[in-house]
Design a protein around this motif. Structure first.
Motif, mmCIF file in Angstrom:
data_model
loop_
_atom_site.group_PDB
_atom_site.id
_atom_site.type_symbol
_atom_site.label_atom_id
_atom_site.label_comp_id
_atom_site.label_asym_id
_atom_site.label_seq_id
_atom_site.Cartn_x
_atom_site.Cartn_y
_atom_site.Cartn_z
ATOM 1 N N TYR A 16 0.796 -1.225 0.000
ATOM 2 C CA TYR A 16 0.000 0.000 0.000
ATOM 3 C C TYR A 16 0.832 1.280 0.000
ATOM 4 C CZ TYR A 16 -3.662 -3.257 1.394
ATOM 5 O OH TYR A 16 -4.537 -4.301 1.434
ATOM 6 N N GLU A 17 2.134 1.140 0.143
ATOM 7 C CA GLU A 17 3.012 2.277 0.413
ATOM 8 C C GLU A 17 2.810 3.474 -0.512
ATOM 9 O OE1 GLU A 17 7.751 3.153 0.898
ATOM 10 O OE2 GLU A 17 7.025 1.112 1.125
ATOM 11 N N ASN A 18 2.714 3.252 -1.795
ATOM 12 C CA ASN A 18 2.642 4.369 -2.741
ATOM 13 C C ASN A 18 1.255 4.526 -3.368
ATOM 14 O OD1 ASN A 18 4.061 6.568 -3.773
ATOM 15 N ND2 ASN A 18 4.392 5.530 -5.722
ATOM 16 N N THR A 19 0.216 4.148 -2.605
ATOM 17 C CA THR A 19 -1.147 4.254 -3.138
ATOM 18 C C THR A 19 -1.779 5.590 -2.745
ATOM 19 O OG1 THR A 19 -2.158 3.205 -1.194
ATOM 20 C CG2 THR A 19 -1.468 1.739 -2.993
ATOM 21 N N ILE A 23 -2.152 8.709 1.374
ATOM 22 C CA ILE A 23 -1.622 10.072 1.374
ATOM 23 C C ILE A 23 -1.402 10.585 2.800
ATOM 24 C CG2 ILE A 23 -3.862 11.253 1.202
ATOM 25 C CD1 ILE A 23 -0.526 12.289 -0.518
ATOM 26 N N GLY A 24 -2.188 10.139 3.759
ATOM 27 C CA GLY A 24 -1.984 10.551 5.152
ATOM 28 C C GLY A 24 -0.609 10.131 5.656
ATOM 29 N N PHE A 25 -0.224 8.887 5.362
ATOM 30 C CA PHE A 25 1.117 8.404 5.714
ATOM 31 C C PHE A 25 2.173 9.214 4.965
ATOM 32 C CE2 PHE A 25 0.466 3.627 6.980
ATOM 33 C CZ PHE A 25 -0.403 3.996 7.987
ATOM 34 N N LYS A 26 1.901 9.463 3.675
ATOM 35 C CA LYS A 26 2.888 10.138 2.826
ATOM 36 C C LYS A 26 3.166 11.563 3.322
ATOM 37 C CE LYS A 26 4.094 10.040 -2.060
ATOM 38 N NZ LYS A 26 4.976 8.885 -2.022
ATOM 39 N N ALA A 153 2.547 9.002 -13.146
ATOM 40 C CA ALA A 153 3.800 9.757 -13.258
ATOM 41 C C ALA A 153 3.530 11.262 -13.130
ATOM 42 C CB ALA A 153 4.487 9.445 -14.574
ATOM 43 N N ALA A 154 2.442 11.723 -13.737
ATOM 44 C CA ALA A 154 2.092 13.151 -13.661
ATOM 45 C C ALA A 154 1.782 13.555 -12.221
ATOM 46 C CB ALA A 154 0.898 13.447 -14.568
ATOM 47 N N GLU A 155 1.026 12.716 -11.516
ATOM 48 C CA GLU A 155 0.706 13.008 -10.112
ATOM 49 C C GLU A 155 1.977 13.010 -9.265
ATOM 50 O OE1 GLU A 155 -3.798 11.108 -9.760
ATOM 51 O OE2 GLU A 155 -2.063 9.794 -9.558
ATOM 52 N N GLU A 156 2.834 12.036 -9.497
ATOM 53 C CA GLU A 156 4.102 11.942 -8.744
ATOM 54 C C GLU A 156 4.898 13.235 -8.860
ATOM 55 O OE1 GLU A 156 5.743 9.868 -6.743
ATOM 56 O OE2 GLU A 156 4.787 7.937 -6.959
ATOM 57 N N ILE A 160 5.422 16.517 -5.125
ATOM 58 C CA ILE A 160 6.520 17.149 -4.383
ATOM 59 C C ILE A 160 6.086 18.520 -3.857
ATOM 60 C CG2 ILE A 160 8.886 18.026 -4.538
ATOM 61 C CD1 ILE A 160 9.229 15.774 -6.757
ATOM 62 N N GLU A 161 5.527 19.338 -4.726
ATOM 63 C CA GLU A 161 5.069 20.671 -4.316
ATOM 64 C C GLU A 161 3.886 20.578 -3.364
ATOM 65 O OE1 GLU A 161 2.476 24.103 -4.302
ATOM 66 O OE2 GLU A 161 2.002 22.285 -5.426
ATOM 67 N N ARG A 162 2.965 19.651 -3.627
ATOM 68 C CA ARG A 162 1.767 19.513 -2.793
ATOM 69 C C ARG A 162 2.128 19.011 -1.397
ATOM 70 N NH1 ARG A 162 -0.649 23.135 -3.936
ATOM 71 N NH2 ARG A 162 -2.335 22.416 -2.638
ATOM 72 N N LEU A 163 3.123 18.136 -1.287
ATOM 73 C CA LEU A 163 3.546 17.635 0.024
ATOM 74 C C LEU A 163 4.191 18.753 0.846
ATOM 75 C CD1 LEU A 163 4.876 14.106 -0.961
ATOM 76 C CD2 LEU A 163 2.860 14.601 0.456
ATOM 77 N N GLU A 164 4.949 19.603 0.191
ATOM 78 C CA GLU A 164 5.542 20.744 0.902
ATOM 79 C C GLU A 164 4.434 21.664 1.415
ATOM 80 O OE1 GLU A 164 7.877 23.400 2.787
ATOM 81 O OE2 GLU A 164 8.483 21.423 2.095
ATOM 82 N N LYS A 165 3.424 21.893 0.597
ATOM 83 C CA LYS A 165 2.288 22.732 0.985
ATOM 84 C C LYS A 165 1.517 22.059 2.134
ATOM 85 C CE LYS A 165 1.000 26.456 -1.060
ATOM 86 N NZ LYS A 165 1.766 27.670 -0.808
ATOM 87 N N ALA A 166 1.378 20.743 2.083
ATOM 88 C CA ALA A 166 0.684 20.006 3.150
ATOM 89 C C ALA A 166 1.456 20.125 4.467
ATOM 90 C CB ALA A 166 0.515 18.539 2.762
ATOM 91 N N LYS A 167 2.781 20.067 4.400
ATOM 92 C CA LYS A 167 3.632 20.238 5.586
ATOM 93 C C LYS A 167 3.369 21.613 6.198
ATOM 94 C CE LYS A 167 8.591 20.418 6.854
ATOM 95 N NZ LYS A 167 8.702 21.764 7.396
ATOM 96 N N GLN A 168 3.319 22.631 5.351
ATOM 97 C CA GLN A 168 3.057 23.992 5.824
ATOM 98 C C GLN A 168 1.671 24.093 6.477
ATOM 99 O OE1 GLN A 168 3.632 26.537 2.405
ATOM 100 N NE2 GLN A 168 5.720 25.794 2.088
#
Length: 188
Positions: A16-19, A23-26, A153-156, A160-168
């Motif tokens: 399930y790691e990259n599903t 996204i909560g784990f990611k 691939a497009a989502e991947e 990167i940018e969306r995860l940084e925004k989620a961190k913020q």
């Protein structure tokens, strides 16, 4: 020091790691990596702690699988003496465009099994959640395959940018409060 429980929902194991459903784990893994934090396997999940500007963010990745997330969330809220207002559940949402955020202080499960279980365990839907849009780009009858499918691939490349925004957004929740965070990040 004010404490928060940030519960990222997902399913354990490499399958399930990259599903999309994970996204909560990611999001939590991204925060941990960028803050140089290590995960510790403990009762009902993996835990790490981020301290920032007088706040403590206890980050939890439940090991109970998505559909039983409530047990781990409730256990860690009680163990750490964290009120429901200082909980934030990070999860996927099919009803939002890919990468769109919706942070709310309460609401329905929206058909999400992890949120349904948390709602049942806590006794109501009055708990904060951070929904991360994964879109609904699947054909009829293929919802399970889609959410348990891996990112394109497009989502991947956009993640990167969306995860940084989620961190913020997660940090803002603890530092600036729910209302300011909703105003700054919802729909973005």
């Amino acid at each position: 020091m004010k404490k928060f429980l940030i519960a990222g929902l997902g399913n354990i194991g490499p399958k399930y790691e990259n599903t999309r459903h994970n996204i909560g784990f990611k999001v939590l893994d991204y925060i941990a990596k960028h803050e140089d934090l290590s995960w510790e396997t403990v009762k009902l999940g993996d835990i790490t702690t981020l301290k920032k500007k007088g706040r403590t963010f206890i980050m939890l990745k439940p090991s109970t699988y998505m559909n039983l997330s409530g047990k781990a969330v409730k256990y860690w809220m009680e163990k750490e003496n964290i009120s429901v207002e200082n909980l934030l559940v990070v999860t996927d949402d099919l009803n939002l465009s890919f990468g769109t955020f919706r942070i709310k202080t309460q609401g329905s499960s929206g058909g999400h099994n992890g949120l349904k279980d948390i709602q049942a365990t806590l006794g109501n839907g009055k708990y904060p959640r951070f929904r991360f849009g994964i879109s609904d780009e699947f054909s009829k009858g293929r919802q399970v395959d889609y959410v348990l499918g891996e990112w394109t691939a497009a989502e991947e490349s956009e993640l990167i940018e969306r995860l940084e925004k989620a961190k913020q957004a997660v940090e803002s929740y603890g530092l600036a409060g729910a209302n300011n965070t909703m105003n700054a990040f919802n729909g973005k």
